[in-house]
Scaffold this active site. Structure first.
Site, short mmCIF file in Angstrom:
data_model
loop_
_atom_site.label_atom_id
_atom_site.label_comp_id
_atom_site.label_asym_id
_atom_site.label_seq_id
_atom_site.Cartn_x
_atom_site.Cartn_y
_atom_site.Cartn_z
N HIS A 120 36.36 20.88 44.63
CA HIS A 120 36.59 20.80 43.70
C HIS A 120 37.39 19.70 43.60
O HIS A 120 37.56 19.22 44.68
CB HIS A 120 37.36 22.03 43.33
CG HIS A 120 38.01 22.34 42.21
ND1 HIS A 120 39.56 21.09 42.07
CD2 HIS A 120 38.51 23.19 40.99
CE1 HIS A 120 39.70 21.32 40.59
NE2 HIS A 120 39.53 22.66 39.81
N ASP B 208 39.30 26.59 51.06
CA ASP B 208 40.37 26.73 49.55
C ASP B 208 39.23 28.28 48.98
O ASP B 208 38.03 27.99 48.50
CB ASP B 208 38.93 25.61 48.88
CG ASP B 208 39.31 25.35 47.39
OD1 ASP B 208 40.19 26.63 46.42
OD2 ASP B 208 38.98 24.26 46.47
N GLN C 188 38.03 30.55 44.16
CA GLN C 188 36.42 30.85 43.80
C GLN C 188 36.27 32.67 44.40
O GLN C 188 35.82 33.35 44.22
CB GLN C 188 35.79 30.33 43.31
CG GLN C 188 35.96 28.98 42.43
CD GLN C 188 36.56 29.37 40.95
OE1 GLN C 188 36.33 31.44 40.57
NE2 GLN C 188 37.18 28.83 40.25
N LYS D 44 44.03 33.07 38.90
CA LYS D 44 42.77 33.13 39.22
C LYS D 44 42.37 34.68 38.94
O LYS D 44 41.49 35.13 39.54
CB LYS D 44 41.95 32.86 39.46
CG LYS D 44 42.26 31.03 38.91
CD LYS D 44 41.30 29.92 40.09
CE LYS D 44 41.02 28.91 40.02
NZ LYS D 44 40.31 27.68 38.59
N CYS E 49 36.00 19.74 37.41
CA CYS E 49 36.91 19.46 38.13
C CYS E 49 35.72 19.06 39.54
O CYS E 49 36.22 19.51 41.00
CB CYS E 49 37.82 19.79 38.61
SG CYS E 49 39.14 19.59 36.98
N1 PLP Z 1 39.45 25.22 44.10
C1 PLP Z 1 38.75 25.41 43.85
C2 PLP Z 1 37.64 26.07 44.14
C3 PLP Z 1 38.80 25.85 41.97
O1 PLP Z 1 38.21 26.30 41.18
C4 PLP Z 1 40.20 25.40 41.34
C5 PLP Z 1 40.33 25.79 40.07
O2 PLP Z 1 39.73 25.82 39.31
C6 PLP Z 1 41.47 24.54 42.39
C7 PLP Z 1 40.52 24.62 44.11
C8 PLP Z 1 42.31 24.50 42.06
O3 PLP Z 1 43.19 25.51 41.67
P1 PLP Z 1 44.53 25.07 40.29
O4 PLP Z 1 44.36 24.20 39.50
O5 PLP Z 1 44.69 26.88 40.46
O6 PLP Z 1 45.64 24.33 41.71
#
Ligand code: PLP
Length: 407
Positions: A123, A200, A203, A226, A365
């Site tokens: 992401h 990270d 998910q 989430k 993203c």
């Molecule tokens: N990393 C992953 C794999 C994600 O799916 C997301 C959000 O969709 C993020 C990071 C970023 O999360 P946030 O916007 O809640 O900071």
């Protein structure tokens, strides 16, 4: 064992009862954010109605209550992810801020020529913070590729470590492909080279039990929104030994020990990394989200989602002509990214919306991944504990109509 009563679970989520364009809402955008059960917004309401006072700063009762609520969530999160200490739990605005914190603060020690290993499925939140370091230092990013199923090339991963590698940062689960990465093995490999790891977990945290001590990663991040929780709350888990060494990320508020114009000392962990007034209302209510998950059972939720994934994937593959599913790893979470023929994902997403079906469309993203796949974007359906086979059927029937309409 008690049966999994999805209709009963749905009753906990009033937003699922609403209509969109005259149809019952079918919410399949859970990888972006999940809906919120009553218990959580009652938690928010209670904070506003009863305990709204700034945390850590007051001797008065309301302030102490608010502080207790916030710190109770910290204890709850520590227990939930089996971290060794509450000092290792930092509240942030989300996973994005948590990764920026690590990149900026831990990244302070990186030097010209140092290398960071990322993967092509990251992401943007786990790409751009590392690139920001390149403004001041010549940091090289080394990127692990994927195979046709959307699994990481582990041979390449192994081969990318050099004496200049200072960090490996990767997703536990891909938000586009659904691939569950072999993070235990990846962490072991990185540590065998003396390289710290950031995972990270955005998910992964809504779908699988996390154990920081067993995983042994150096940093782990996720977002509450989430996980059926409030917006604006994230967690950074970090090993105490690193967090102790790292400089603060932001200044002000409760992150100080003593301030003078000659110099400032910093607060103990975890407060050193929590500058300014935190979203203590949301933090307090995050505890209610974790209680909610536990009241159903994360493993049972995950088994239900896995059933939806299998069922929907099989039907989509068999019944939608020209469908291409991106991400077919055997170890996959409940995310299905696809394209139908040459149709643009936005067109498919908009037509689904007219039928009350919410999916995400676009690059999610993850533009480098889209480039790697040679596509502009995908349509992404993602499941949560409250989705049903009937909703999967509605998606499939709608896609059949769209496919024949668009030719
Ligand atoms: N990393 C992953 C794999 C994600 O799916 C997301 C959000 O969709 C993020 C990071 C970023 O999360 P946030 O916007 O809640 O900071």
């Amino acid at each position: 064992m008690e049966i999994y009563d999805v209709e009963k679970i749905r009753c906990d989520f009033p937003s699922l009862q609403r209509e969109v364009h005259g149809r019952s809402l079918v919410y399949l955008d859970n990888a972006a954010t999940s809906q919120t059960p009553e218990k959580v917004w009652h938690g928010i309401e209670e904070m506003y109605l009863e305990h709204k006072a700034n945390v850590h700063r007051g001797v008065h009762t309301l302030s102490q209550e608010a502080t207790d609520c916030q710190e109770a969530t910290r204890r709850r999160v520590r227990e939930y992810i089996n971290a060794a200490s509450e000092r290792e739990i930092i509240f942030t605005r989300g996973a994005t801020e948590a990764i920026n914190l690590v990149a900026s603060s831990f990244g302070d020690r990186f030097r010209d020529g140092d290398e960071i290993i990322l993967t092509v499925m990251e992401h943007h939140a786990n790409i751009v913070p590392w690139q920001l370091l390149q403004r001041h230092r010549d940091i090289k990013l080394r990127v692990v590729d994927i195979n046709d199923r959307g699994e990481l090339d582990m041979e390449q991963y192994r081969s990318l470590f050099t004496e200049r590698t200072v960090m490996a940062a990767f997703a536990h689960v891909s938000n586009v492909l659904g691939t569950v990465n072999p993070v235990e093995e990846m962490i072991r490999i990185a540590h065998s080279h003396g390289v710290p790891v950031l995972v990270d977990g955005c998910q992964a945290s809504p779908h699988m039990r996390l154990d920081m001590q067993a995983l042994d990663c150096d940093f782990y991040t996720f977002s509450a929104h989430k996980m059926y929780g409030p917006t604006g709350i994230g967690v950074l888990y970090g090993k105490e030994r690193w967090l102790e060494e790292m400089p603060p990320y932001q200044g002000g508020g409760e992150m100080i020990g003593h301030v003078s114009f000659e110099g400032t000392t910093y607060a103990e962990l975890p407060f050193k990394f929590e500058a300014g007034t935190p979203d203590f209302v949301g933090i307090a209510a995050f505890s209610d989200a974790l209680d909610y998950i536990d009241s159903i059972g994360l493993e049972r939720m995950a088994a239900h989602e896995a059933d939806l994934l299998r069922y929907t994937t099989a039907r989509l593959t068999a019944e939608i002509p020209g469908i291409r599913i991106f991400g077919t790893a055997p170890h996959k979470s409940a995310v299905i990214s696809f394209l139908i023929g040459d149709e643009h994902p936005y067109d498919v997403g908009m037509l689904l919306d007219t039928q009350g079906i919410a999916v995400r469309t676009g690059h999610h993203c993850a533009q480098p991944l889209m480039e790697r796949l040679g596509i502009p974007g995908t349509v992404r359906a993602s499941f949560a504990a409250y989705n049903t086979r009937r909703e999967a059927d509605l998606l499939i029937e709608a896609l059949k109509r769209i496919a024949s309409m668009l030719g």
